[in-house]
Design a protein around this motif. Structure first.
Motif, PDB file in Angstrom:
ATOM      1  N   GLY A 125       0.523  -1.504  -0.027  1.00 26.11           N
ATOM      2  CA  GLY A 125      -0.136  -0.018   0.132  1.00 26.11           C
ATOM      3  C   GLY A 125       0.745   1.600   0.236  1.00 26.11           C
ATOM      4  O   GLY A 125       1.735   1.038   1.004  1.00 26.11           O
ATOM      5  N   ILE A 126       0.914   2.277  -0.750  1.00 29.43           N
ATOM      6  CA  ILE A 126       1.291   3.133  -1.021  1.00 29.43           C
ATOM      7  C   ILE A 126      -0.267   4.067  -0.843  1.00 29.43           C
ATOM      8  O   ILE A 126      -0.592   4.811  -1.194  1.00 29.43           O
ATOM      9  N   HIS A 127      -0.870   4.398   0.266  1.00 31.21           N
ATOM     10  CA  HIS A 127      -1.470   5.552   0.916  1.00 31.21           C
ATOM     11  C   HIS A 127      -1.368   7.061   0.687  1.00 31.21           C
ATOM     12  O   HIS A 127      -0.153   7.441   1.023  1.00 31.21           O
ATOM     13  N   ARG A 128      -2.601   7.541   0.914  1.00 33.38           N
ATOM     14  CA  ARG A 128      -2.269   9.521   1.267  1.00 33.38           C
ATOM     15  C   ARG A 128      -3.907   9.657   1.629  1.00 33.38           C
ATOM     16  O   ARG A 128      -4.729   9.717   1.145  1.00 33.38           O
ATOM     17  N   SER A 129      -3.506   9.829   3.177  1.00 35.16           N
ATOM     18  CA  SER A 129      -4.866  10.497   4.053  1.00 35.16           C
ATOM     19  C   SER A 129      -4.785  11.498   3.905  1.00 35.16           C
ATOM     20  O   SER A 129      -3.756  12.463   3.779  1.00 35.16           O
ATOM     21  N   GLY A 474       1.320   7.247   3.513  1.00 37.43           N
ATOM     22  CA  GLY A 474       2.045   5.674   4.728  1.00 37.43           C
ATOM     23  C   GLY A 474       2.218   4.938   3.528  1.00 37.43           C
ATOM     24  O   GLY A 474       1.650   4.084   2.402  1.00 37.43           O
ATOM     25  N   VAL A 475       3.476   3.994   3.811  1.00 43.71           N
ATOM     26  CA  VAL A 475       3.554   2.863   2.817  1.00 43.71           C
ATOM     27  C   VAL A 475       3.379   1.620   3.946  1.00 43.71           C
ATOM     28  O   VAL A 475       3.615   1.752   5.138  1.00 43.71           O
ATOM     29  N   PHE A 476       2.938   0.457   3.267  1.00 49.06           N
ATOM     30  CA  PHE A 476       2.626  -0.521   4.244  1.00 49.06           C
ATOM     31  C   PHE A 476       3.096  -1.686   2.856  1.00 49.06           C
ATOM     32  O   PHE A 476       2.234  -2.309   2.274  1.00 49.06           O
ATOM     33  N   LEU A 477       3.314  -3.050   3.514  1.00 49.66           N
ATOM     34  CA  LEU A 477       3.619  -4.110   3.172  1.00 49.66           C
ATOM     35  C   LEU A 477       3.269  -5.124   3.867  1.00 49.66           C
ATOM     36  O   LEU A 477       4.159  -5.271   5.333  1.00 49.66           O
TER      37      LEU A 477
END
Length: 522
Positions: A125-129, A474-477
């Motif tokens: 996930g490469i998210h942006r809130s 935010g980054v999530f793996l």
């Protein structure tokens, strides 16, 4: 050389454009931007500087810190929602009937999972809130109400401008260091005083952390293949690549190229750019070595190279799927063993309907086990209202009739230019037919405080009253029920737009890129 330097200093101190912006500030800032890739491509082969502010935007230090702290929690929320497809598709059921595009994404999810477990249990996930500080003026004219950090939306696909934003932070650090008087001249009084007192210009690590996340997913994929039964040594030949799934004629290509180059320079990982149409014509699924659990591994290949990561900078709009071929390519990627950024379930988890349902009492607690974390997320939720049932629709009509300018009507779309604001939203809502309204939600309008800012677009500068929107990457793996390999905040984006402009997209032409000047005590 000394006389030239003195002449430039005099020019910097005294000369201004017709708009009141110091000419040397325009020259320095746009020169730095063009030299360092802060550009957009209005048409293939041509570049102009990206729309930007010549000075940083004053922002609450507390609000900035809280938004950053929430990034890992929102990452975990997306993973939890996407890992519960029964709940996700149930929430979207009515929306799927009224919104064919969201319905087709749901169909991809169903078809991809019909054959059994995911071919790739890891998700990137490469998210942006995105947030605004709700700070309306007091009714008595005595200043502003206490600021509230409110979320606009959570972007789970093609979250853009991370790399250009890192460059903008560097640009503003440069002009504030070499021309502080020019910068102060275009800020309002309180912000100029903060700058003179050493207010913080926070560093922006997006240009390091985003490529690091892609590289981590790439390394995890290679480790899977190397450790698979009968795989033996890593396959001979060129190593797997990261595919950037892009739009044809992409205007925001510099932001993507900066990420591609950083991925190579920091990690030696090669990226390949492909449109969905090109993937439909040339991508293949080939049997690879089985997973340790014995399940098949359909590997994705493009142009004779195995694909470790499929990173989407397209696929969020119906315009990205003009034919069935593009949908077939999306399904093939989803079925493959490549690490997806995002999976289609992640994309659906970022829809407006899911955002609205998660704001309902008790909904967050299904996915966020920590009461403290759930409360922190909920504190950022603006008023969000469903239009699904007749009673909900009538309640929404009453809200907009009581305050015609107080709400935003949002469809299940990304990319800017889709929302309907204020009186237009009230009129559109009143005219909606049954069977149409389920594709929208109604959101409380956020009232940010305006500040003085110098903006530049197409080599022209002006000073205006502007408002800002903060995005935190935010980054999530992780995935497969295992502890996350990576979960952290990964830089920020600040967009500014003239007061009275509703939409906030830079690529869509509404806003400019900026960076925060952190103020204490607001």
């Amino acid at each position: 050389m000394a006389p030239v330097a003195c002449a430039l200093l005099v020019f910097s101190t005294h000369a201004s454009t017709a708009s009141g912006v110091p000419s040397a500030l325009v020259s320095r800032a746009l020169g730095w931007a063009n030299t360092n890739g802060v550009q957009m491509s209005p048409q293939p082969g041509s570049f102009v500087h990206a729309p930007l502010s010549l000075s940083p935007f004053p922002l609450s230090a507390d609000g900035f810190a809280r938004a950053r702290a929430l990034a890992p929690i929102f990452n975990e929320l997306v993973e939890a929602v996407a890992s519960d497809p029964e709940w996700l598709l149930g929430v979207l059921e009515a929306t799927l009937e009224s919104d064919p595009f969201t319905g087709r994404l749901a169909r991809v999810l169903r078809e991809a999972t019909r054959a059994g477990p995911e071919a790739q249990p890891l998700h990137l996930g490469i998210h942006r809130s995105d947030y605004m500080l709700d700070e309306p003026a007091r009714a008595d004219g005595g200043g502003y109400e206490p600021a509230r950090l409110l979320q606009i939306e959570l972007n789970t696909i093609a979250s853009s401008f991370g790399c250009l934003s890192a460059r903008i932070s560097q640009l503003h650090a440069y002009v504030c260091a070499v021309a502080p008087a020019d910068v102060a001249a275009v800020l309002d009084g309180p912000a100029a005083a903060e700058l003179a007192a050493g207010a913080e210009l926070p560093s922006n690590a997006a240009l390091e952390m985003l490529p690091d996340a892609l590289a981590a997913a790439h390394a995890a994929y290679i480790a899977q293949v190397a450790g698979a039964p009968s795989a033996g040594a890593p396959p001979a030949g060129a190593p797997p690549v990261v595919v950037f799934v892009v739009q044809p004629g992409e205007r925001n290509v510099a932001d993507q190229r900066l990420l591609e180059l950083a991925l190579w320079e920091r990690h030696g990982v090669q990226a390949v750019r492909c449109t969905l149409a090109e993937l439909a014509a040339g991508a293949q699924l080939r049997d690879g070595p089985a997973h340790p659990n014995g399940s098949p591994r359909p590997c994705l290949w493009v142009g004779g190279r195995e694909v470790a990561v499929a990173y989407f900078r397209a696929g969020y709009s119906p315009d990205d799927y003009p034919t069935e071929a593009e949908w077939a390519a999306r399904l093939a990627i989803e079925r493959s063993a490549a690490v997806k950024c995002p999976t289609v379930a992640y994309q659906l988890a970022g829809t407006k309907k899911v955002q609205q349902v998660l704001a309902e009492p008790g909904a967050l607690e299904r996915f966020v086990p920590s009461a403290e974390h759930a409360a922190a997320l909920r504190a950022t939720f603006a008023g969000l209202f469903s239009l699904q049932t007749d009673d909900e629709y009538e309640a929404a009509l009453r809200l907009t009739r009581a305050d015609e300018d107080g709400y935003v009507l949002k469809p299940q779309r990304e990319g800017g230019g889709n929302n309907i604001y204020g009186r237009d939203a009230a009129a559109r809502l009143a005219a909606m037919r049954a069977g149409e309204r389920e594709g929208y939600i109604l959101m409380e309008r956020i009232r940010p405080r305006a500040r003085r800012l110098a903006l530049a677009r197409n080599n022209e500068a002006c000073i205006t009253e502007a408002v800002c929107e903060l995005g935190v990457f935010g980054v999530f793996l992780g995935g497969g029920g295992q502890p996350a390999l990576l979960n952290r905040a990964a830089g920020h984006l600040l967009r500014a737009k003239p007061l009275g402009t509703d939409e906030g997209g830079v690529a869509a032409g509404f806003a400019v890129l900026s960076s925060p000047l952190l103020e204490r005590g607001i």
